[in-house]
Design an enzyme around this catalytic site. Structure first.
Site, PDB file in Angstrom:
ATOM      1  N   HIS A 308       0.928  -1.242  -0.004  1.00 40.72           N
ATOM      2  CA  HIS A 308      -0.048   0.109   0.087  1.00 40.72           C
ATOM      3  C   HIS A 308       0.740   1.195   0.019  1.00 40.72           C
ATOM      4  O   HIS A 308       2.026   1.324   0.575  1.00 40.72           O
ATOM      5  CB  HIS A 308      -1.038   0.080   1.199  1.00 40.72           C
ATOM      6  CG  HIS A 308      -2.105   1.090   1.023  1.00 40.72           C
ATOM      7  ND1 HIS A 308      -1.915   2.199   1.276  1.00 40.72           N
ATOM      8  CD2 HIS A 308      -3.193   0.799   0.807  1.00 40.72           C
ATOM      9  CE1 HIS A 308      -2.981   2.752   1.199  1.00 40.72           C
ATOM     10  NE2 HIS A 308      -4.001   2.028   0.615  1.00 40.72           N
ATOM     11  N   ASP A 367      -8.018  -4.992  -0.150  1.00 41.23           N
ATOM     12  CA  ASP A 367      -8.502  -5.757  -1.371  1.00 41.23           C
ATOM     13  C   ASP A 367      -8.424  -7.218  -1.523  1.00 41.23           C
ATOM     14  O   ASP A 367      -8.785  -7.976  -2.275  1.00 41.23           O
ATOM     15  CB  ASP A 367      -7.769  -4.815  -2.643  1.00 41.23           C
ATOM     16  CG  ASP A 367      -8.407  -3.599  -3.015  1.00 41.23           C
ATOM     17  OD1 ASP A 367      -9.290  -3.452  -2.606  1.00 41.23           O
ATOM     18  OD2 ASP A 367      -7.527  -2.665  -3.466  1.00 41.23           O
TER      19      ASP A 367
HETATM   20  N1  ACO Z   1       4.455  -7.588  -4.708  1.00 45.45           N
HETATM   21  C1  ACO Z   1       5.774  -7.597  -4.824  1.00 45.45           C
HETATM   22  N2  ACO Z   1       6.548  -6.500  -4.810  1.00 45.45           N
HETATM   23  C2  ACO Z   1       6.120  -5.432  -4.328  1.00 45.45           C
HETATM   24  C3  ACO Z   1       4.465  -5.352  -4.107  1.00 45.45           C
HETATM   25  C4  ACO Z   1       3.756  -6.466  -4.509  1.00 45.45           C
HETATM   26  N3  ACO Z   1       2.482  -6.520  -4.420  1.00 45.45           N
HETATM   27  N4  ACO Z   1       4.279  -3.987  -3.893  1.00 45.45           N
HETATM   28  C5  ACO Z   1       5.249  -3.431  -3.759  1.00 45.45           C
HETATM   29  N5  ACO Z   1       6.379  -4.257  -4.036  1.00 45.45           N
HETATM   30  C6  ACO Z   1       7.928  -4.040  -4.023  1.00 45.45           C
HETATM   31  C7  ACO Z   1       8.368  -3.053  -5.218  1.00 45.45           C
HETATM   32  O1  ACO Z   1       8.741  -3.613  -6.061  1.00 45.45           O
HETATM   33  C8  ACO Z   1       9.087  -2.074  -4.594  1.00 45.45           C
HETATM   34  O2  ACO Z   1      10.556  -2.884  -4.428  1.00 45.45           O
HETATM   35  P1  ACO Z   1      12.051  -2.331  -4.323  1.00 45.45           P
HETATM   36  O3  ACO Z   1      12.093  -1.370  -3.414  1.00 45.45           O
HETATM   37  O4  ACO Z   1      13.050  -3.496  -4.266  1.00 45.45           O
HETATM   38  O5  ACO Z   1      12.195  -1.742  -5.664  1.00 45.45           O
HETATM   39  C9  ACO Z   1       9.019  -2.132  -2.940  1.00 45.45           C
HETATM   40  O6  ACO Z   1       8.183  -3.021  -2.817  1.00 45.45           O
HETATM   41  C10 ACO Z   1       8.161  -0.689  -2.907  1.00 45.45           C
HETATM   42  O7  ACO Z   1       7.142  -0.637  -3.796  1.00 45.45           O
HETATM   43  P2  ACO Z   1       6.634   0.704  -4.541  1.00 45.45           P
HETATM   44  O8  ACO Z   1       5.859   0.235  -5.872  1.00 45.45           O
HETATM   45  O9  ACO Z   1       7.514   1.689  -4.497  1.00 45.45           O
HETATM   46  O10 ACO Z   1       5.266   1.134  -3.694  1.00 45.45           O
HETATM   47  P3  ACO Z   1       4.409   2.114  -4.113  1.00 45.45           P
HETATM   48  O11 ACO Z   1       3.767   2.730  -2.621  1.00 45.45           O
HETATM   49  O12 ACO Z   1       4.484   3.012  -4.984  1.00 45.45           O
HETATM   50  O13 ACO Z   1       2.972   1.205  -4.497  1.00 45.45           O
HETATM   51  C11 ACO Z   1       1.119  -0.281  -4.527  1.00 45.45           C
HETATM   52  C12 ACO Z   1       1.968   0.709  -3.691  1.00 45.45           C
HETATM   53  C13 ACO Z   1       0.828   0.395  -6.046  1.00 45.45           C
HETATM   54  C14 ACO Z   1      -0.052  -0.660  -3.845  1.00 45.45           C
HETATM   55  C15 ACO Z   1       1.781  -1.540  -4.751  1.00 45.45           C
HETATM   56  O14 ACO Z   1       2.311  -2.147  -3.549  1.00 45.45           O
HETATM   57  C16 ACO Z   1       1.211  -2.643  -5.714  1.00 45.45           C
HETATM   58  O15 ACO Z   1       1.351  -2.546  -6.937  1.00 45.45           O
HETATM   59  N6  ACO Z   1       0.511  -3.636  -5.089  1.00 45.45           N
HETATM   60  C17 ACO Z   1      -0.368  -4.525  -5.725  1.00 45.45           C
HETATM   61  C18 ACO Z   1      -1.598  -3.895  -6.325  1.00 45.45           C
HETATM   62  C19 ACO Z   1      -2.476  -3.657  -5.073  1.00 45.45           C
HETATM   63  O16 ACO Z   1      -2.812  -4.400  -4.271  1.00 45.45           O
HETATM   64  N7  ACO Z   1      -2.895  -2.482  -5.075  1.00 45.45           N
HETATM   65  C20 ACO Z   1      -4.149  -2.178  -4.160  1.00 45.45           C
HETATM   66  C21 ACO Z   1      -3.851  -1.059  -3.533  1.00 45.45           C
HETATM   67  S1  ACO Z   1      -4.732  -0.476  -2.032  1.00 45.45           S
HETATM   68  C22 ACO Z   1      -6.133   0.092  -2.477  1.00 45.45           C
HETATM   69  O17 ACO Z   1      -6.416   0.731  -3.508  1.00 45.45           O
HETATM   70  C23 ACO Z   1      -7.417   0.085  -1.652  1.00 45.45           C
END
Ligand code: ACO
Length: 433
Positions: A308, A367
């Site tokens: 998140h 979610d």
């Molecule tokens: N699976 C694997 N790795 C992940 C995931 C995931 N679901 N989410 C984040 N990471 C990793 C990234 O690759 C990154 O790794 P790194 O530091 O080695 O490069 C690190 O964790 C940080 O991730 P960011 O993308 O910088 O985090 P951000 O805050 O921008 O993204 C998001 C948040 C979009 C929710 C992301 O975690 C994601 O894509 N999750 C899956 C989709 C999802 O479940 N969305 C629902 C959001 S909640 C809502 O809308 C109610």
């Protein structure tokens, strides 16, 4: 007491800007950079709005580090345990929990408006038989603007309040109609003798040939799910609603804009993506392979329903919904979805133990569980984001109402860091090399 300030100095020119520091009820203090351009001729640059506050709001507070979420000061855990979705709607709109009389009047006002104009029912036939329900929701929600446009005075608080009630009242009807259209069943009209959630389930699952009696455990699970989705301060879809609304657009069209943003898989589309992922995993034995893919920097695959932007400790909604989800699965008789649920629970267990997810503070988000609950309720995956929108509609309209009353209200218009070409002369097509 003097207002605290932060001085920003441009080392190149020596000019300074004295920026007031705004103190919130909770959360980090906020630097007011309104005068920066006037003082220094500079903008701030913050792609993704990582540290930018775009408005004052008294609706929702969340603390991602501490895992806290309050609506009008009430912790989400208490609302989920004791309140109903409609009561939370009242709270979000008016700032206080209603008295019994206020609640009954509000419930009456909402129910009274639950039907949609008969002509809306004809809109659906213009959509492809296999259209995604979110594409239909965007259209029918926006179409309500044609019923409430000329007569709607955005400067009149009574009209704005009426709009909020209409949005809450009509969302379940539109959502259920999308589903009925997709499966080729006749639309079921709202039944005002039922509660808000029962009425929605009735419009989804009853049929002229069958009576339908919703399971009270299922009703409560959906009620809690809607409460947990009701508002989440300045998320992408809410910010879209505010931005569209800031231009003075029709509020139903603004809701449709919010719906568009919600559809994206990084936002409300995630609950649907979770189920796709669980189906793709197929058997619990395949889980380690998917976890390995999620960890592989060269693979774009992510574990859907994990992580998140704001909650880097835990999502308080996940704790509540996890319990509701586990209770519901225990209550439901073994069914065809049992395989998907087994995979979900095993995935949750393995990912929570994995160093990659622990280090990056990636926990199952709301979610992850809401998708499983919806699946258990018999709601098809393509409808999952519509269900999120059903819950979130009150947040959108409450934030829109707040914006419309804000003395600082002005059209939202971000600036940019231009990195394109310098000025150059037009070359006629025949002379281009
Ligand atoms: N699976 C694997 N790795 C992940 C995931 C995931 N679901 N989410 C984040 N990471 C990793 C990234 O690759 C990154 O790794 P790194 O530091 O080695 O490069 C690190 O964790 C940080 O991730 P960011 O993308 O910088 O985090 P951000 O805050 O921008 O993204 C998001 C948040 C979009 C929710 C992301 O975690 C994601 O894509 N999750 C899956 C989709 C999802 O479940 N969305 C629902 C959001 S909640 C809502 O809308 C109610």
């Amino acid at each position: 007491m003097t207002t605290p300030t932060v001085t920003i100095t441009d080392n190149a020119t020596g000019k300074t800007s004295e920026c007031p520091v705004l103190v919130p009820t909770y959360g980090p203090r906020v630097i007011d950079t309104k005068n920066l351009y006037k003082d220094l001729g500079m903008f701030t640059h913050d792609p993704g709005f990582m540290t930018t506050s775009a408005c004052r709001s008294s609706i929702t507070f969340l603390d991602g580090d501490e895992g806290k979420l309050f609506h009008r000061g009430y912790p989400i855990e208490q609302l989920a345990e004791h309140s109903s979705y409609l009561e939370v709607c009242y709270l979000l709109l008016y700032g206080e929990l209603p008295t019994k009389t206020q609640f009954e009047e509000f419930e009456y006002q909402v129910k009274f408006r639950s039907n949609v104009h008969e002509r809306v029912n004809h809109m659906y036939s213009g959509y492809m038989y296999d259209a995604h329900p979110m594409s239909i929701m965007v259209g029918v929600m926006g179409a309500l603007s044609s019923y409430y446009h000329e007569a709607l005075d955005l400067n009149d608080p009574v009209d704005r309040d009426l709009t909020a009630k209409r949005v809450i009242a009509k969302m379940p009807t539109l959502a259920a109609q999308c589903y009925k259209y997709a499966i080729g069943h006749p639309f079921v009209y709202p039944n005002n003798s039922l509660g808000y959630v029962e009425n929605f389930l009735n419009m989804m699952f009853s049929h002229p040939m069958n009576t339908y009696t919703p399971d009270p455990v299922a009703v409560r699970a959906l009620e809690v799910m809607l409460i947990l989705h009701a508002d989440h301060e300045q998320n992408a879809s809410t910010s879209t609603v505010r931005l569209a609304g800031s231009a003075g657009a029709n509020p139903f069209a603004c809701m449709a804009a919010g719906m568009v943003t919600l559809w994206g898989p990084a936002h409300g589309g995630a609950n649907e993506a979770v189920l796709h992922m669980l189906n793709e995993i197929k058997t619990p034995e395949n889980i380690p392979q998917f976890i390995a893919r999620a960890k592989d920097q060269n693979d774009t695959f992510r574990l859907m329903g994990f992580g998140h932007r704001v909650y880097k400790n835990f999502d308080p909604r996940s704790r509540v919904i996890r319990k509701v989800c586990h209770d519901l699965l225990e209550h439901m008789p073994a069914n065809v979805n049992a395989r998907v649920f087994d995979i979900a629970l095993k995935l949750e267990e393995l990912a929570l133990k994995d160093e990659y997810f622990i280090e990056r503070k990636l926990y199952p988000n709301v979610d992850f569980y809401s998708g499983i609950i919806l699946k258990a309720l018999g709601i098809p995956e393509s409808m999952f984001t519509v269900m999120f929108g059903l819950g979130r509609a009150v947040g959108w309209i409450a934030q829109w109402l707040e914006m419309m009353q804000d003395p600082d209200f002005r059209i939202g218009r971000p600036r940019q860091l231009y990195v394109g070409s310098r000025q150059r002369e037009y070359v006629p097509i025949g002379q281009r090399g």
